[in-house]
Design an enzyme around this catalytic site. Sequence first.
Site, short mmCIF file in Angstrom:
data_model
loop_
_atom_site.label_atom_id
_atom_site.label_comp_id
_atom_site.label_asym_id
_atom_site.label_seq_id
_atom_site.Cartn_x
_atom_site.Cartn_y
_atom_site.Cartn_z
N ARG A 208 -19.36 -7.28 -14.65
CA ARG A 208 -19.42 -8.73 -14.43
C ARG A 208 -20.21 -9.42 -15.54
O ARG A 208 -19.86 -10.52 -15.98
CB ARG A 208 -20.07 -9.01 -13.07
CG ARG A 208 -19.22 -8.57 -11.87
CD ARG A 208 -19.98 -8.78 -10.58
NE ARG A 208 -19.22 -8.31 -9.44
CZ ARG A 208 -19.73 -7.61 -8.43
NH1 ARG A 208 -21.01 -7.28 -8.43
NH2 ARG A 208 -18.96 -7.23 -7.42
N PHE A 224 -9.13 -10.00 -4.52
CA PHE A 224 -10.00 -9.17 -3.69
C PHE A 224 -11.45 -9.61 -3.90
O PHE A 224 -12.34 -8.81 -4.15
CB PHE A 224 -9.85 -7.68 -4.04
CG PHE A 224 -8.43 -7.18 -4.04
CD1 PHE A 224 -7.82 -6.80 -2.84
CD2 PHE A 224 -7.71 -7.09 -5.21
CE1 PHE A 224 -6.51 -6.32 -2.83
CE2 PHE A 224 -6.40 -6.62 -5.21
CZ PHE A 224 -5.79 -6.24 -4.02
N ASP A 246 -8.76 -13.45 -0.99
CA ASP A 246 -9.17 -12.33 -0.16
C ASP A 246 -8.41 -12.38 1.17
O ASP A 246 -8.07 -13.47 1.64
CB ASP A 246 -10.68 -12.35 0.10
CG ASP A 246 -11.22 -10.98 0.49
OD1 ASP A 246 -11.77 -10.29 -0.39
OD2 ASP A 246 -11.06 -10.59 1.67
N CYS A 335 -12.11 1.57 -7.92
CA CYS A 335 -13.22 2.35 -7.36
C CYS A 335 -12.70 3.64 -6.74
O CYS A 335 -13.40 4.30 -5.97
CB CYS A 335 -13.99 1.54 -6.33
SG CYS A 335 -12.99 0.99 -4.91
#
Length: 391
Positions: A208, A224, A246, A335
């Site tokens: 980020r 997301f 989202d 992830c």
Amino acid sequence: MVELILNRGAERRLKRGHLWIYSNEVDTKRSPLKGIDPGSQCQVLDSQGKPLGTALVNPSQLICGRLVSRTIDFSAADVGERIQTAYQLRQRYFEHPSYRLIYGDSDWLPGLVVDRFGDYLVVQTSNWGMERYQQAIVDKLVALVQPRGILLRNDHQGRSVEDMPLVKETVYGDVPEMAAFEENGVPLLAPVHQGQKTGWFYDHRENRRLLNRWVNGKRVLDLFSYAGGWGVQALANGASSTVCVDASQQALDWCAVNAEHNKVSEKLTTVQGKALEVLKSMVADKERFDAIVLDPPAFIKRRKDHKAGLAAYHHINELAMRLLKRDGLLVSASCSMHLESDELLDCVRGAAHRLGRRASILASGGQGADHPVHPAIPETNYLKAHFAHVG
């Protein structure tokens, strides 16, 4: 102490530093797993009877044991010492008290996660062995950090896998619904009581930070988005506007709270819906963005899901790339522990090839220093992100 005798050759990975013992690596004829109480300590021996250390054991799990000591001694004092070591590491590398304080195996505390949000701590345990030290963990954290409150978030899916009860309670002081903290210089609020996991995902901090350098004056799409970790930080760093998407309206409400907290609400738009459906709708409407963040939940949770999950990564990267303006920036993240970084990179390459666009990788990143990688446990190195300039 009950002995756990391994099959021939099963000790090699442990001798290289790994901490996990799989149930099919145990010689169950000489050392039956059945009958061992979950969370018990067992002395681990190789097939020749040579001691390898002490493990916390749950006989009903695939990973039935986790080494916690290379000797036969492991106690609450050891837990406290390792918590202090982890704390000192974070104190060394982080100026602001906002970070993952304990990261399980990498801090030699398997099954324990602690996140710090300034004056507040959120604690999670995910195996019976670490559960037995819960009070010692809380006592050490109180003495070391002197927080105003500690929240136990033992209501996560990992405990169900271990057949552990789901519990959420404040075990010390008071903890507000939204805990104030800071990431990359941006003040934020984490929904520690109701949010996912501990309330925040610190692991993408450095990625980020990198995006924040490149968003000034840009229109950003954050897919997301959860509570706005990417999107709100982009606004705080000069993005002209951000659209956060989202499936959870509650997550978008938290996103709006963080935008208000940073006085950038007028630049934020939230869209509730499934990412694939929203992407397809935006493609049909010929929407365009200067920068797109694609940070989905794990599409590959188990190794057997790899083929279907990889196809999902290919599909969603292509949809996102269709929305990029010329010379736009795509942040493609994952992830999924079972997805290799090069495989994700190939998703970006494949999408660009199919769309007849040129992609250049500007940077690639992983998890931050508060999620240190154990060099002998590749499973602790799960996060990846590629920054692609798309012409």
